[in-house]
Design a protein around this motif. Structure first.
Motif, PDB file in Angstrom:
ATOM      1  N   LEU A  44       0.836  -1.200   0.000  1.00 39.10           N
ATOM      2  CA  LEU A  44       0.000   0.000   0.000  1.00 39.10           C
ATOM      3  C   LEU A  44       0.872   1.251   0.000  1.00 39.10           C
ATOM      4  N   HIS A  45       1.916   1.217   0.809  1.00 40.40           N
ATOM      5  CA  HIS A  45       2.832   2.358   0.856  1.00 40.40           C
ATOM      6  C   HIS A  45       3.508   2.569  -0.504  1.00 40.40           C
ATOM      7  N   GLN A  46       3.935   1.481  -1.114  1.00 34.86           N
ATOM      8  CA  GLN A  46       4.583   1.570  -2.428  1.00 34.86           C
ATOM      9  C   GLN A  46       3.614   2.111  -3.483  1.00 34.86           C
ATOM     10  N   ALA A  47       2.362   1.650  -3.404  1.00 32.69           N
ATOM     11  CA  ALA A  47       1.357   2.108  -4.372  1.00 32.69           C
ATOM     12  C   ALA A  47       1.085   3.602  -4.209  1.00 32.69           C
ATOM     13  N   LYS A  48       1.027   4.063  -2.958  1.00 27.02           N
ATOM     14  CA  LYS A  48       0.797   5.490  -2.718  1.00 27.02           C
ATOM     15  C   LYS A  48       1.968   6.334  -3.212  1.00 27.02           C
ATOM     16  N   GLU A  49       3.175   5.815  -2.996  1.00 20.42           N
ATOM     17  CA  GLU A  49       4.354   6.538  -3.471  1.00 20.42           C
ATOM     18  C   GLU A  49       4.373   6.602  -4.998  1.00 20.42           C
ATOM     19  N   GLU A  50       3.930   5.521  -5.609  1.00 16.50           N
ATOM     20  CA  GLU A  50       3.867   5.486  -7.073  1.00 16.50           C
ATOM     21  C   GLU A  50       2.768   6.412  -7.589  1.00 16.50           C
ATOM     22  N   LEU A  51       1.691   6.517  -6.827  1.00 14.73           N
ATOM     23  CA  LEU A  51       0.556   7.347  -7.237  1.00 14.73           C
ATOM     24  C   LEU A  51       0.859   8.838  -7.141  1.00 14.73           C
ATOM     25  N   ARG A  52       1.640   9.247  -6.122  1.00 15.29           N
ATOM     26  CA  ARG A  52       1.820  10.668  -5.836  1.00 15.29           C
ATOM     27  C   ARG A  52       2.316  11.478  -7.043  1.00 15.29           C
ATOM     28  N   PRO A  53       3.424  11.103  -7.707  1.00 14.91           N
ATOM     29  CA  PRO A  53       3.887  11.923  -8.840  1.00 14.91           C
ATOM     30  C   PRO A  53       2.931  11.886 -10.036  1.00 14.91           C
ATOM     31  N   VAL A  54       2.259  10.741 -10.195  1.00 10.78           N
ATOM     32  CA  VAL A  54       1.305  10.626 -11.305  1.00 10.78           C
ATOM     33  C   VAL A  54       0.109  11.545 -11.063  1.00 10.78           C
ATOM     34  N   LYS A  55      -0.348  11.586  -9.811  1.00 12.33           N
ATOM     35  CA  LYS A  55      -1.454  12.473  -9.460  1.00 12.33           C
ATOM     36  C   LYS A  55      -1.061  13.933  -9.659  1.00 12.33           C
ATOM     37  N   GLU A  56       0.145  14.273  -9.220  1.00 14.48           N
ATOM     38  CA  GLU A  56       0.616  15.651  -9.376  1.00 14.48           C
ATOM     39  C   GLU A  56       0.742  16.027 -10.850  1.00 14.48           C
ATOM     40  N   ASP A  57       1.202  15.073 -11.653  1.00 14.29           N
ATOM     41  CA  ASP A  57       1.342  15.331 -13.090  1.00 14.29           C
ATOM     42  C   ASP A  57      -0.022  15.573 -13.727  1.00 14.29           C
ATOM     43  N   PHE A  58      -1.002  14.737 -13.371  1.00 13.80           N
ATOM     44  CA  PHE A  58      -2.349  14.924 -13.920  1.00 13.80           C
ATOM     45  C   PHE A  58      -2.938  16.263 -13.488  1.00 13.80           C
ATOM     46  N   GLU A  59      -2.810  16.575 -12.209  1.00 19.33           N
ATOM     47  CA  GLU A  59      -3.387  17.822 -11.704  1.00 19.33           C
ATOM     48  C   GLU A  59      -2.741  19.038 -12.366  1.00 19.33           C
ATOM     49  N   ALA A  60      -1.445  18.937 -12.643  1.00 16.24           N
ATOM     50  CA  ALA A  60      -0.754  20.047 -13.311  1.00 16.24           C
ATOM     51  C   ALA A  60      -1.267  20.219 -14.743  1.00 16.24           C
ATOM     52  N   LYS A  61      -1.364  19.094 -15.465  1.00 17.03           N
ATOM     53  CA  LYS A  61      -1.862  19.159 -16.846  1.00 17.03           C
ATOM     54  C   LYS A  61      -3.312  19.628 -16.881  1.00 17.03           C
ATOM     55  N   ASN A  62      -4.096  19.139 -15.941  1.00 21.94           N
ATOM     56  CA  ASN A  62      -5.507  19.518 -15.884  1.00 21.94           C
ATOM     57  C   ASN A  62      -5.654  21.012 -15.584  1.00 21.94           C
ATOM     58  N   LYS A  63      -4.855  21.501 -14.651  1.00 21.61           N
ATOM     59  CA  LYS A  63      -4.920  22.923 -14.283  1.00 21.61           C
ATOM     60  C   LYS A  63      -4.517  23.816 -15.452  1.00 21.61           C
ATOM     61  N   GLN A  64      -3.481  23.399 -16.163  1.00 25.44           N
ATOM     62  CA  GLN A  64      -3.033  24.201 -17.300  1.00 25.44           C
ATOM     63  C   GLN A  64      -4.124  24.313 -18.362  1.00 25.44           C
ATOM     64  N   LEU A  65      -4.785  23.194 -18.633  1.00 27.41           N
ATOM     65  CA  LEU A  65      -5.870  23.232 -19.612  1.00 27.41           C
ATOM     66  C   LEU A  65      -7.046  24.063 -19.106  1.00 27.41           C
ATOM     67  N   LEU A  66      -7.383  23.906 -17.833  1.00 24.93           N
ATOM     68  CA  LEU A  66      -8.495  24.678 -17.273  1.00 24.93           C
ATOM     69  C   LEU A  66      -8.186  26.173 -17.268  1.00 24.93           C
ATOM     70  N   ASP A  67      -6.914  26.521 -17.135  1.00 20.94           N
ATOM     71  CA  ASP A  67      -6.519  27.931 -17.177  1.00 20.94           C
ATOM     72  C   ASP A  67      -6.531  28.474 -18.602  1.00 20.94           C
ATOM     73  N   GLU A  68      -6.058  27.656 -19.548  1.00 20.91           N
ATOM     74  CA  GLU A  68      -5.850  28.147 -20.904  1.00 20.91           C
ATOM     75  C   GLU A  68      -7.069  27.995 -21.814  1.00 20.91           C
ATOM     76  N   MET A  69      -7.846  26.946 -21.621  1.00 21.38           N
ATOM     77  CA  MET A  69      -8.977  26.715 -22.522  1.00 21.38           C
ATOM     78  C   MET A  69     -10.002  27.849 -22.513  1.00 21.38           C
ATOM     79  N   PRO A  70     -10.368  28.411 -21.353  1.00 17.47           N
ATOM     80  CA  PRO A  70     -11.295  29.554 -21.383  1.00 17.47           C
ATOM     81  C   PRO A  70     -10.714  30.751 -22.136  1.00 17.47           C
ATOM     82  N   LYS A  71      -9.407  30.993 -21.959  1.00 20.82           N
ATOM     83  CA  LYS A  71      -8.767  32.102 -22.669  1.00 20.82           C
ATOM     84  C   LYS A  71      -8.787  31.846 -24.174  1.00 20.82           C
ATOM     85  N   PHE A  72      -8.511  30.616 -24.518  1.00 17.51           N
ATOM     86  CA  PHE A  72      -8.524  30.236 -25.931  1.00 17.51           C
ATOM     87  C   PHE A  72      -9.908  30.452 -26.536  1.00 17.51           C
ATOM     88  N   TYR A  73     -10.921  30.003 -25.821  1.00 17.40           N
ATOM     89  CA  TYR A  73     -12.289  30.128 -26.324  1.00 17.40           C
ATOM     90  C   TYR A  73     -12.701  31.595 -26.410  1.00 17.40           C
TER      91      TYR A  73
END
Length: 246
Positions: free
Chosen positions: A151-180
């Protein structure tokens, strides 16, 4: 936030569909202008080959003037088509670029294709869901030593992937309204450029046909007089027995 993303994504795809349709219609319009001028040239060439040109000098001169005018029009239309891809004066080439490119200064967005950013975000989401499911699976098991380690290993593996998704998601949420929202800023000058191009086009057409009119018109006759003369000639033709009604 997922709902917000989907809403923005649908808005942009709707804009993409509308833009592609407009691009297609504008291309058809340009092709129709060219086809019309080529047909006009063919008509003038056919008229020049009419035997009447050999018998009537005035008719020959009128048809020669018509042929020159039609070829001028065709040449102008061909030049318009040739120059369209090179200059930002024709809407058809401007609007199609808009939908594929982000137009902002962000290093993440500048020059990148929207669909690529969306695909990266979707891939990151799938990785995030896969690892999140793995964590949840271990959390549901009995808390034994080996399970807690995994469980600890899975959480450690999840953390950077979650951060990567949240970063990509935030960038799109910030830029897509401006684009539109930028569509007005982009389309407005594009349509203005189209109108200016149309002014140039129809001004040139006016010059061509005005020159033609001056060459073939009978001097001193008003439009009303020309119409009456034409009607009189048509009446003479209708009175002939070979064209009389049964």
């Amino acid at each position: 936030r997922q709902k917000t993303y989907r809403t923005l994504f649908c808005l942009i795809h709707r804009l993409e569909d509308q833009t592609k349709k407009l691009h297609k219609d504008m291309k058809k319009s340009t092709e129709a202008d060219l086809a019309m001028s080529k047909a006009a040239v063919k008509i003038s060439v056919d008229l020049l080959s009419n035997p009447l040109c050999e018998q009537d000098q005035a008719f020959l001169e009128a048809m020669s003037a018509l042929d020159t005018a039609m070829k001028r029009m065709d040449s102008f239309n061909q030049e318009k088509v040739r120059l369209s891809p090179k200059f930002d004066i024709v809407l058809v080439y401007l609007i199609v670029e808009f939908i594929f490119l982000f137009l902002f200064t962000s290093s993440f967005v500048k020059g990148k294709i929207l669909n690529m950013a969306v695909k990266r975000r979707e891939q990151a989401l799938q990785d995030y869901k896969r690892l999140q499911s793995k964590v949840e699976k271990y959390e549901e098991k009995d808390k034994t030593g080996p399970v807690m380690v995994k469980l600890h290993q899975a959480k450690e593996e999840l953390r950077p992937v979650k951060e990567d998704f949240e970063a990509k998601n935030k960038q799109l949420l910030d830029e897509m309204p401006k684009f539109y929202q930028s569509r007005i800023d982009y389309f407005q000058p594009s349509f203005e450029a189209l109108i200016r191009a149309q002014v140039v086009y129809f001004t040139e057409m006016y010059k061509i046909f005005n020159d033609l009119t001056e060459q073939i018109d009978q001097a001193g006759m008003t439009d009303d007089q020309r119409q009456k003369e034409t009607e009189a000639k048509l009446s003479e033709l209708r009175s002939l027995s070979i064209v009389a009604d049964d």
